[in-house]
Design an enzyme around this catalytic site. Structure first.
Site, PDB file in Angstrom:
ATOM      1  N   HIS A  41       0.754  -1.100  -0.223  1.00 26.74           N
ATOM      2  CA  HIS A  41      -0.084  -0.151   0.199  1.00 26.74           C
ATOM      3  C   HIS A  41       0.936   0.941  -0.044  1.00 26.74           C
ATOM      4  O   HIS A  41       0.537   2.391   0.270  1.00 26.74           O
ATOM      5  CB  HIS A  41      -0.272   0.450   1.225  1.00 26.74           C
ATOM      6  N   HIS A  47      -2.302   4.703   9.486  1.00 30.88           N
ATOM      7  CA  HIS A  47      -1.586   5.109   9.730  1.00 30.88           C
ATOM      8  C   HIS A  47      -1.048   6.398  10.433  1.00 30.88           C
ATOM      9  O   HIS A  47      -0.793   7.329   9.862  1.00 30.88           O
ATOM     10  CB  HIS A  47      -0.050   5.717   8.878  1.00 30.88           C
ATOM     11  N   HIS A  51      10.320  -3.811   3.837  1.00 26.12           N
ATOM     12  CA  HIS A  51      10.459  -3.059   4.326  1.00 26.12           C
ATOM     13  C   HIS A  51      10.735  -1.716   6.187  1.00 26.12           C
ATOM     14  O   HIS A  51      10.438  -2.530   6.753  1.00 26.12           O
ATOM     15  CB  HIS A  51       9.283  -1.783   3.374  1.00 26.12           C
ATOM     16  N   GLU A  79       3.623  -5.458   8.659  1.00 26.75           N
ATOM     17  CA  GLU A  79       1.901  -5.329   8.421  1.00 26.75           C
ATOM     18  C   GLU A  79       1.760  -6.824   7.434  1.00 26.75           C
ATOM     19  O   GLU A  79       0.853  -6.801   7.016  1.00 26.75           O
ATOM     20  CB  GLU A  79       2.232  -4.083   7.052  1.00 26.75           C
TER      21      GLU A  79
HETATM   22  C1  DHB Z   1       5.752   3.102   2.170  1.00 29.27           C
HETATM   23  C2  DHB Z   1       5.947   2.131   2.801  1.00 29.27           C
HETATM   24  C3  DHB Z   1       4.273   1.747   3.744  1.00 29.27           C
HETATM   25  O1  DHB Z   1       4.128   1.186   3.943  1.00 29.27           O
HETATM   26  C4  DHB Z   1       4.188   3.086   4.262  1.00 29.27           C
HETATM   27  O2  DHB Z   1       2.199   3.071   5.422  1.00 29.27           O
HETATM   28  C5  DHB Z   1       4.593   4.691   4.357  1.00 29.27           C
HETATM   29  C6  DHB Z   1       5.258   4.473   3.663  1.00 29.27           C
HETATM   30  C7  DHB Z   1       7.268   3.216   1.735  1.00 29.27           C
HETATM   31  O3  DHB Z   1       7.519   2.473   1.255  1.00 29.27           O
HETATM   32  O4  DHB Z   1       7.725   4.552   1.565  1.00 29.27           O
HETATM   33 FE    FE Z   2       2.417   1.303   6.020  1.00 24.85          FE
END
Ligand code: DHB
Ligand code: FE
Length: 310
Positions: free
Chosen positions: A12, A59, A193, A240
Site C-alpha cells: 500500500h 497510519h 520494508h 504489516e
Molecule cells: C512506505 C511504505 C509504507 O507501507 C508506508 O505506510 C509508508 C511509507 C514507503 O515505502 O515509503
Molecule cells: Fe504502511
C-alpha cells in the site's frame, strides 16, 4: 448466501498513490510497478465482487497515537479519504456496507472475537492505494468496501495466528449472511520494508517470496511465525504482512493461486501482490457454468440411480 470467492493481497506504499495523483504512472520507475497490476484489474473487472472487505492499517490518520484499537471494523455508510498532510487524496469516498458490517460485528463479537466498532472513520493510503491498484481510478469505487483496520503501528500488534483466526471469524460471519453476495477479501501492506533507523531501506526478496509460497500452500505454518522473525527478516514495517494472514484465514484451506507479482522497490518497499481463489468457487463465469453443469449431471445420474432403485 454470501460467499467469499477470493482473496487478494497487495502493498500500500503511499508514493504509489502520489504517482497516480500526480499523473506519473507512465514514468519508467512507476510503469514497472503499475504494469504488475494490469492483469489484476482485468481479473477484478471480470470478477465484479458485490462487496470487498479490506484488511488494512491506519497510519495515525483516523486513530491518533492516543487511542489505537487492535481490530477496528468500519460499520459506517461512508469513509472519506483522510488528510495525511497534503490534503485528502483525490479519490472517491469509500462507500461501506453497514448491513454486512453489522452482521460481521455481531457474528464475530458474540462468537468470542471482540472488534472495535467504528461508525465514523476516515481512511488513509493503507486502504485507498490497494483500491487504486485493483480498480484503477474510477469516478466511484465499483462496489461497497468494508474497512477493517489492524494495529501494526504501536507495539504490540496482534500475532499472525490471531490475524489468521480473525480471518476464520470473518469467514463464519460472511457464510451466515443470508443475502447472495460475492465477497472478495483484501489483505494489504508489506512486503519487506523498514522506513527508519540503521536498517532503513531493508528489502528481503528471499523472505518475501517464501512468504508468498507459504501463504498459498501452508498458511497454518505461516500463521505461527513470531513477530521477531518478521522484524528481523522483513524490517520493522514488514510486520504489516500479518494482515495478509487475515485474508488467508478467510479462504479455504486449499486455494488456487491465479496471479502473483513482485517488484523492488517502490519508495522504500518491496511490492508484492497475490490473487487466491477459493477452489471450486472460481470467480470466472465460464468456470462457474462448468460447476453448474457438473452439479446437473450429478443430479441426473442421481435420478437415474433412484429410478433403477425403484
Ligand atoms: C512506505 C511504505 C509504507 O507501507 C508506508 O505506510 C509508508 C511509507 C514507503 O515505502 O515509503
Ligand atoms: Fe504502511
Amino acid at each position: 448466501m454470501a460467499k467469499i470467492i477470493a482473496g487478494i493481497s497487495s502493498s500500500h506504499v503511499p508514493a504509489i498513490g502520489a504517482a497516480i495523483d500526480n499523473k506519473q504512472t507512465e514514468e519508467p520507475y512507476w510503469k514497472r510497478v503499475f504494469s504488475g497490476f494490469e492483469k489484476s484489474k482485468r481479473w477484478m473487472a471480470e470478477t465484479k465482487p458485490d462487496v470487498v472487505i479490506a484488511i488494512y492499517n491506519d497510519h495515525a490518520s483516523a486513530f491518533s497515537v492516543e487511542m489505537i484499537p487492535t481490530f477496528a471494523l468500519g460499520t459506517a455508510a461512508e469513509f472519506p479519504p483522510a488528510d495525511e498532510g497534503w490534503g485528502p487524496r483525490p479519490v472517491p469516498v469509500v462507500k461501506g456496507h453497514p448491513e454486512l458490517a453489522s452482521h460481521i460485528a455481531t457474528s464475530a463479537i458474540l462468537g468470542g472475537f471482540d472488534l472495535t466498532i467504528c461508525n465514523k472513520m476516515e481512511v488513509d493510503h493503507g486502504l485507498t492505494v490497494p483500491l487504486n491498484l485493483m480498480f484503477g481510478s474510477p469516478k466511484e469505487w465499483p462496489c461497497p468496501v468494508i474497512p477493517l483496520a489492524v494495529n501494526v503501528v504501536q507495539y504490540p500488534p496482534p500475532t499472525g495466528q490471531r490475524c489468521y483466526d480473525l480471518g476464520k471469524a470473518i469467514r463464519r460471519a460472511v457464510d451466515s449472511y443470508p443475502e447472495d453476495l460475492k465477497v472478495v477479501v483484501f489483505g494489504t501492506g508489506g512486503m519487506s520494508h523498514q522506513i527508519s533507523g540503521p536498517r532503513a531501506g531493508l528489502i528481503n526478496e528471499k523472505f518475501d517470496k517464501a512468504f508468498l509460497d507459504g501463504l498459498t500452500k501452508n498458511p497454518k505454518a505461516l500463521a505461527k511465525m513470531p513477530h521477531i522473525e518478521y522484524m528481523r527478516e522483513a524490517g520493522a514495517e514488514g510486520i504489516e504482512m500479518v494482515m495478509w494472514l487475515v485474508m488467508r484465514g478467510a479462504l479455504d484451506d486449499k486455494v488456487k493461486e491465479v496471479y502473483r507479482f513482485y517488484t523492488v522497490p517502490a519508495s522504500n518497499t518491496a511490492v508484492g501482490h497475490i490473487i487466491l481463489e477459493n477452489a471450486g468457487k472460481s470467480a470466472k463465469p465460464a468456470a462457474r457454468k462448468k460447476v453448474g453443469a457438473r452439479k446437473a449431471a450429478v443430479r441426473k445420474s442421481g435420478k437415474k440411480a433412484a429410478r433403477k432403485a425403484a
